[in-house]
Scaffold this motif. Sequence first.
Motif, mmCIF file in Angstrom:
data_model
loop_
_atom_site.group_PDB
_atom_site.id
_atom_site.type_symbol
_atom_site.label_atom_id
_atom_site.label_comp_id
_atom_site.label_asym_id
_atom_site.label_seq_id
_atom_site.Cartn_x
_atom_site.Cartn_y
_atom_site.Cartn_z
ATOM 1 N N GLU A 78 0.837 -1.441 -0.020
ATOM 2 C CA GLU A 78 -0.009 0.022 -0.081
ATOM 3 C C GLU A 78 0.794 1.276 0.032
ATOM 4 N N LEU A 79 1.866 1.208 0.787
ATOM 5 C CA LEU A 79 2.818 2.316 0.913
ATOM 6 C C LEU A 79 3.490 2.758 -0.510
ATOM 7 N N LEU A 80 3.797 1.422 -1.063
ATOM 8 C CA LEU A 80 4.345 1.735 -2.616
ATOM 9 C C LEU A 80 3.616 2.249 -3.527
ATOM 10 N N MET A 81 2.448 1.879 -3.452
ATOM 11 C CA MET A 81 1.177 2.292 -4.322
ATOM 12 C C MET A 81 1.298 3.801 -4.102
ATOM 13 N N LEU A 82 1.117 4.220 -3.076
ATOM 14 C CA LEU A 82 1.206 5.682 -2.707
ATOM 15 C C LEU A 82 2.209 6.629 -3.118
ATOM 16 N N GLU A 83 3.266 6.120 -2.578
ATOM 17 C CA GLU A 83 4.359 6.847 -2.639
ATOM 18 C C GLU A 83 5.283 6.954 -3.937
ATOM 19 N N VAL A 84 5.148 5.745 -4.797
ATOM 20 C CA VAL A 84 5.896 5.933 -6.134
ATOM 21 C C VAL A 84 4.832 5.428 -6.932
ATOM 22 N N GLY A 85 3.491 5.191 -7.012
ATOM 23 C CA GLY A 85 2.580 5.307 -7.906
ATOM 24 C C GLY A 85 2.614 3.648 -8.504
ATOM 25 N N LYS A 86 2.853 2.507 -7.908
ATOM 26 C CA LYS A 86 2.804 1.428 -8.458
ATOM 27 C C LYS A 86 1.282 0.777 -8.370
ATOM 28 N N ASP A 87 1.184 -0.147 -9.446
ATOM 29 C CA ASP A 87 -0.123 -0.730 -9.149
ATOM 30 C C ASP A 87 -0.018 -1.760 -8.188
ATOM 31 N N GLN A 88 -0.948 -2.498 -7.471
ATOM 32 C CA GLN A 88 -1.124 -3.507 -6.553
ATOM 33 C C GLN A 88 -0.348 -4.519 -6.919
ATOM 34 N N LYS A 89 -0.530 -5.065 -7.994
ATOM 35 C CA LYS A 89 0.233 -6.431 -8.173
ATOM 36 C C LYS A 89 1.553 -6.097 -8.416
ATOM 37 N N SER A 90 2.187 -5.050 -9.128
ATOM 38 C CA SER A 90 3.559 -4.843 -9.006
ATOM 39 C C SER A 90 4.030 -4.489 -7.621
ATOM 40 N N ALA A 91 3.410 -3.861 -6.981
ATOM 41 C CA ALA A 91 3.865 -3.593 -5.438
ATOM 42 C C ALA A 91 3.887 -4.742 -4.790
ATOM 43 N N GLU A 92 2.979 -5.736 -4.722
ATOM 44 C CA GLU A 92 3.004 -6.770 -3.821
ATOM 45 C C GLU A 92 4.097 -7.718 -4.334
ATOM 46 N N SER A 93 4.302 -7.657 -5.710
ATOM 47 C CA SER A 93 5.497 -8.451 -6.212
ATOM 48 C C SER A 93 6.829 -8.009 -5.782
ATOM 49 N N GLU A 94 6.889 -6.498 -5.699
ATOM 50 C CA GLU A 94 8.255 -6.135 -5.230
ATOM 51 C C GLU A 94 8.555 -6.385 -3.765
ATOM 52 N N VAL A 95 7.396 -6.526 -3.165
ATOM 53 C CA VAL A 95 7.731 -7.227 -1.513
ATOM 54 C C VAL A 95 8.175 -8.493 -1.627
ATOM 55 N N THR A 96 7.274 -9.333 -2.249
ATOM 56 C CA THR A 96 7.682 -10.773 -1.976
ATOM 57 C C THR A 96 8.873 -11.236 -2.957
ATOM 58 N N ARG A 97 9.411 -10.596 -3.971
ATOM 59 C CA ARG A 97 10.753 -10.617 -4.584
ATOM 60 C C ARG A 97 11.892 -10.172 -3.945
ATOM 61 N N THR A 98 11.500 -9.255 -3.101
ATOM 62 C CA THR A 98 12.853 -8.659 -2.155
ATOM 63 C C THR A 98 12.864 -9.513 -1.052
ATOM 64 N N ALA A 99 11.861 -10.279 -0.437
ATOM 65 C CA ALA A 99 12.026 -11.432 0.535
ATOM 66 C C ALA A 99 12.724 -12.518 0.090
ATOM 67 N N ASP A 100 12.544 -13.162 -1.242
ATOM 68 C CA ASP A 100 13.357 -14.100 -1.662
ATOM 69 C C ASP A 100 14.753 -13.690 -1.809
ATOM 70 N N PHE A 101 14.834 -12.324 -2.571
ATOM 71 C CA PHE A 101 16.349 -11.997 -2.599
ATOM 72 C C PHE A 101 17.181 -11.938 -1.389
ATOM 73 N N ILE A 102 16.673 -11.508 -0.378
ATOM 74 C CA ILE A 102 17.216 -11.513 1.013
ATOM 75 C C ILE A 102 17.661 -12.955 1.550
#
Length: 471
Positions: A78-102
């Motif tokens: 939700e913060l990603l959507m509001l702050e940098v204008g991402k759509d919900q699917k892309s925002a959620e994907s960024e979070v889960t991808r980051t967890a996988d990356f770590i």
Amino acid sequence: MSEHITLHDTESTIKILSPLDGRLLGSVKAMSQEEVDNEVERAKKAFHEWREVPLSQRAEIMYKAADLLIANTKSLSELLMLEVGKDQKSAESEVTRTADFIRFTADTAKSIHGESIQGDNFSGFSKEKFAMVTREPVGVVLAISPFNYPINLAASKIAPALVSGNTVVFKPATTGSLCGTALANIFLEAGLPEGALTVVTGKGSVIGDYIVTHPDISFINFTGSTEVGLDISKKVHMVPLLMELGGKDAAIVLKDADLPFAAKNIVAGAFSYSGQRCTAVKRILVLNEVADELIRYLKNEIDKLKVGNPLTMPAEVVPLINEKAADFVWELMEDAKAKGAKMIVGGKREGNLIYPTLFDEVTEEMRIAWEEPFGPVLPILRVNTVEEAVALANKSEYGLQSSVFTENITDAFHVASKLEVGTVHINNKTERGPDHFPFLGVKKSGIGTQGIRYSIEAMTRVKATVINLNR
């Protein structure tokens, strides 16, 4: 989430507004140079203890951070959507991808080992020597992230640095700093000791040059514009750099390509998140004999795109990060039209929302042929031969990625071998990842190689301890 790092609401603050509706989301502190000194000093002091923490314990903190990211997916997206204008699917994907990356970063760090080298009778040296070669952390890493992936591209710097035993001073882009602060809080909540990760925020005119030239910074990992990257490289002396900069990624379409498939990939690569990605497809170089047919497929795919505010509808093409960015894209479009480019679709603007635009008959005299728009506009440059396509691709000052679409694998490898870029994708859009693949740019697209193992190796240094057996 933890509140170890807090936002400041004083007279020395920078307000963060949403690009979607202009609402005030919060504020971050406009730090002074003295305050930057304090954060760097904290990281410097913490380094000596953090480097001694066993790798297994550092890895466990990374795993915990990944778990916390997943637990907070909803609020972070939700913060990603509001702050940098991402759509919900892309925002959620960024979070889960980051967890996988770590998680993958922690796993990879545990598999990186030193080596021993047997001596030899070389130029008078005795064979009775061997060297123990280890990798040592470099010290305090300055991690500077961009607005477009404020969680993923921050973590891609922070996690490899921390797991290697470095401490990190993190400078998020101003737009994206709320997301960056939330990420930093998650790392701290996962168990990082005091000072292992600090955050600096502020105006580039005040702290930008100051922090990159700070004498206690041992390494700089930067993602951002080529202009800023070049400026950093001119001002920094004897400090290693790892930089991901701009691109003008070309999709080269040969005459035997699967045109419907190519069009679908190109449109996805060019217009998702409105093209605000360094790896977005930013130009098409197509053989003349199939250009008209490709354009029909491209137009059909573009017509399917959903355009609008992701807060009110599912959308792939969203408002650009600010009016200034939209103004720049519009300038490129106006220049192309004035010089004779043929607009196939698009050309509409509502504030900082620009509709996906496709130009045909683009020539080398047009700015859009060479400049990176970071927006939803795609130029087509027609060529008569494969050699002409390769030459035109290589004429760019950038060298991040390219795509080649063809059914002939021999032609694909031939073209790939000639392209002056860090990565060539065969029958796929240009994109970053998978995250353990090497990611790099040549020419003005970057310095050094990223990717999980490569980032760890970049932010460590080799140390040799030589043992003499024959005394």
